[in-house]
Design a protein around this motif. Structure first.
Motif, PDB file in Angstrom:
ATOM      1  N   VAL A  94      -4.438  -4.984  -4.908  1.00 45.29           N
ATOM      2  CA  VAL A  94      -3.394  -5.820  -4.297  1.00 45.29           C
ATOM      3  C   VAL A  94      -3.991  -6.852  -3.352  1.00 45.29           C
ATOM      4  N   GLY A  95      -5.319  -7.017  -3.395  1.00 45.37           N
ATOM      5  CA  GLY A  95      -5.958  -7.903  -2.440  1.00 45.37           C
ATOM      6  C   GLY A  95      -5.998  -7.259  -1.071  1.00 45.37           C
ATOM      7  N   PHE A  96      -6.419  -8.043  -0.085  1.00 43.19           N
ATOM      8  CA  PHE A  96      -6.420  -7.496   1.276  1.00 43.19           C
ATOM      9  C   PHE A  96      -5.003  -7.597   1.823  1.00 43.19           C
ATOM     10  N   PRO A  97      -4.379  -6.474   2.188  1.00 42.74           N
ATOM     11  CA  PRO A  97      -2.961  -6.489   2.568  1.00 42.74           C
ATOM     12  C   PRO A  97      -2.701  -7.275   3.845  1.00 42.74           C
TER      13      PRO A  97
ATOM     14  N   GLY B 152     -10.493  -2.131  -6.047  1.00 41.63           N
ATOM     15  CA  GLY B 152     -10.017  -2.700  -7.310  1.00 41.63           C
ATOM     16  C   GLY B 152      -9.603  -4.149  -7.247  1.00 41.63           C
ATOM     17  N   ASN B 153     -10.289  -4.967  -6.431  1.00 36.94           N
ATOM     18  CA  ASN B 153      -9.972  -6.396  -6.359  1.00 36.94           C
ATOM     19  C   ASN B 153     -11.163  -7.198  -6.866  1.00 36.94           C
ATOM     20  N   SER B 154     -10.904  -8.218  -7.666  1.00 38.44           N
ATOM     21  CA  SER B 154     -11.979  -8.953  -8.328  1.00 38.44           C
ATOM     22  C   SER B 154     -12.398 -10.226  -7.608  1.00 38.44           C
ATOM     23  N   ASP B 155     -11.726 -10.597  -6.550  1.00 33.91           N
ATOM     24  CA  ASP B 155     -12.041 -11.885  -5.914  1.00 33.91           C
ATOM     25  C   ASP B 155     -11.929 -11.822  -4.400  1.00 33.91           C
TER      26      ASP B 155
ATOM     27  N   CYS C  18       0.838  -1.201   0.000  1.00 34.85           N
ATOM     28  CA  CYS C  18       0.000   0.000   0.000  1.00 34.85           C
ATOM     29  C   CYS C  18       0.869   1.245   0.000  1.00 34.85           C
ATOM     30  N   SER C  19       0.235   2.386  -0.180  1.00 33.88           N
ATOM     31  CA  SER C  19       0.919   3.670  -0.083  1.00 33.88           C
ATOM     32  C   SER C  19       0.307   4.461   1.059  1.00 33.88           C
ATOM     33  N   CYS C  20       1.149   5.146   1.834  1.00 34.06           N
ATOM     34  CA  CYS C  20       0.693   5.899   2.995  1.00 34.06           C
ATOM     35  C   CYS C  20       1.232   7.325   2.940  1.00 34.06           C
TER      36      CYS C  20
END
Length: 408
Positions: A62-65, A86-89, A45-47
């Motif tokens: 990036v999915g759940f981090p 932006g996650n598809s699954d 992620c970016s912070c």
């Protein structure tokens, strides 16, 4: 007599650069003693931000981090804005996936294909400051009726294109009725293919009138064709100021529904566009537009739908005397072309059948003659035929003697 003086020494002039270096070294030494309390951002992620202003954390596609090695939780404690998008699954969200975030005010979980949310996914004791929850572009079924419970500070709830199907609106209705959202002000339910709106959908916190603080309800871009009286009851939704019903399938309003709108003190109503039926069923609405105190946005653009009298005319420009029901409105308009197509298909099939009969007329004649002869032979050789002891019962074939003569 000569006076002896002690020798004097002047201190060298201190330069500003030396002073700054000294301060910097002192700060580094103090920091090394106290320790580094700066939170660690998840690697994917970016912070940005500071503990004072709050951290803005973004995790895109990036999915759940996962938490960093050695970290007690995934996200910095002083996170104020968190976006996981932006996650598809992503599927199901487990209980308390965010950890303890006492400063989190905005949570964006849009476009993640989320299907289910557990009861304790959004816990008020872990997210006590949450004011905005965005769940747009998901496939939520609202299986757990208490999934939105105990979010005391929540003000904005966005569910645009978030409901799995139209039947899931009943589950959402149940979830909102059983929730405790005393500060909810704005709700977006756009683009969900909704056809029917439950009359109790917006009774957040159950039937407690004191708990209703909704000011904005957006239902734009659905398939709503009818609003039931009482859905927007001014005695329940006392603070409602903006209602967006644009781009739906609304053709008319009944008197009771319009009376509900008039019950609000300062309502702004968005109705354009909708396919209004400019026939006799629209007379009351036509009159209501000219005298209501409700602010109807773009009311001069409201247009009569195709298939009705006055098609494509502006509703406010149609004379009330022209709102007639002399002709069947849309049914005949849409059914007549179907009859024409059906007639063409039937004519084509009949022509094909006659053509086949003509081309195979000799074969059909031979087959019919064979069937007729077979049927006749079967009857003649049956239980009453000649081969089964058939007896002629005509007068010439009788074997009994003539009756005796009678002399008078």
């Amino acid at each position: 007599m000569e006076v002896l003086k002690w020798p004097t020494y002047s201190r060298p002039e201190e330069k500003p650069i030396s002073l700054l270096l000294s301060l910097l070294l002192s700060f580094i030494c103090i920091s090394s003693v106290i320790g580094d309390d700066h939170p660690v951002c998840p690697k994917t992620c970016s912070c940005s931000g500071t503990p004072t202003s709050g951290y803005d954390v973004k995790c895109v596609s990036v999915g759940f981090p996962e938490p960093n090695e050695g970290a007690t939780q995934t996200f910095p404690e002083f996170t104020s804005t968190l976006a996981i998008v932006g996650n598809s699954d992503m599927g199901d969200l487990p209980e308390n996936p965010f950890g303890n975030l006492p400063e989190l005010k905005k949570l964006d979980l849009s476009n993640n294909s989320i299907t289910s949310v557990e009861v304790k996914t959004f816990q008020g004791r872990h997210l006590p400051a949450l004011e905005e929850l965005i769940l747009d572009h998901n496939d939520l079924t609202f299986e757990h009726s208490k999934m939105l419970n105990s979010l005391d500070k929540l003000r904005n709830l966005s569910l645009k294109e978030a409901i799995f199907n139209a039947t899931s609106i009943g589950s959402l209705n149940h979830a909102l009725n059983r929730s405790y959202l005393p500060n909810l002000r704005n709700m977006w339910l756009d683009s969900n293919d909704l056809v029917v709106i439950p009359t109790t959908l917006f009774l957040v916190n159950g039937t407690k009138k004191a708990g209703q603080h909704l000011e904005l309800i957006s239902l734009r871009n659905n398939s709503i064709g009818h609003i039931s009286p009482g859905t927007f009851d001014p005695t329940n939704l006392v603070y409602l100021r903006i209602l967006d019903l644009s781009n739906n399938g609304i053709r008319k309003f009944q008197k009771d529904e319009l009376d509900d709108f008039d019950g609000f003190s300062n309502l702004t109503l968005q109705l354009y566009p909708n396919p209004f039926s400019c026939d006799c069923s629209l007379r009351y609405f036509h009159s209501w537009l000219s005298k209501t105190n409700v602010t109807v946005v773009d009311k001069n653009l409201l247009t009569c739908a195709d298939g009705y009298p006055n098609a494509k005319m502006r509703v406010v420009e149609v004379e009330e005397s022209a709102l007639q029901c002399d002709h069947p409105p849309s049914v005949q308009h849409y059914v007549e072309p179907s009859y024409v197509v059906l007639g063409i298909i039937l004519s084509f099939l009949i022509a094909c059948l006659l053509g086949v009969v003509f081309l195979r007329r000799n074969q059909i004649k031979t087959t019919c003659s064979a069937i007729f002869r077979a049927a006749r032979d079967s009857l003649e050789s049956g239980p009453y035929g000649d081969h089964r002891g058939y007896t002629d019962i005509s007068k010439s074939g009788r074997e009994s003697p003539d009756p005796p003569e009678v002399h008078l």
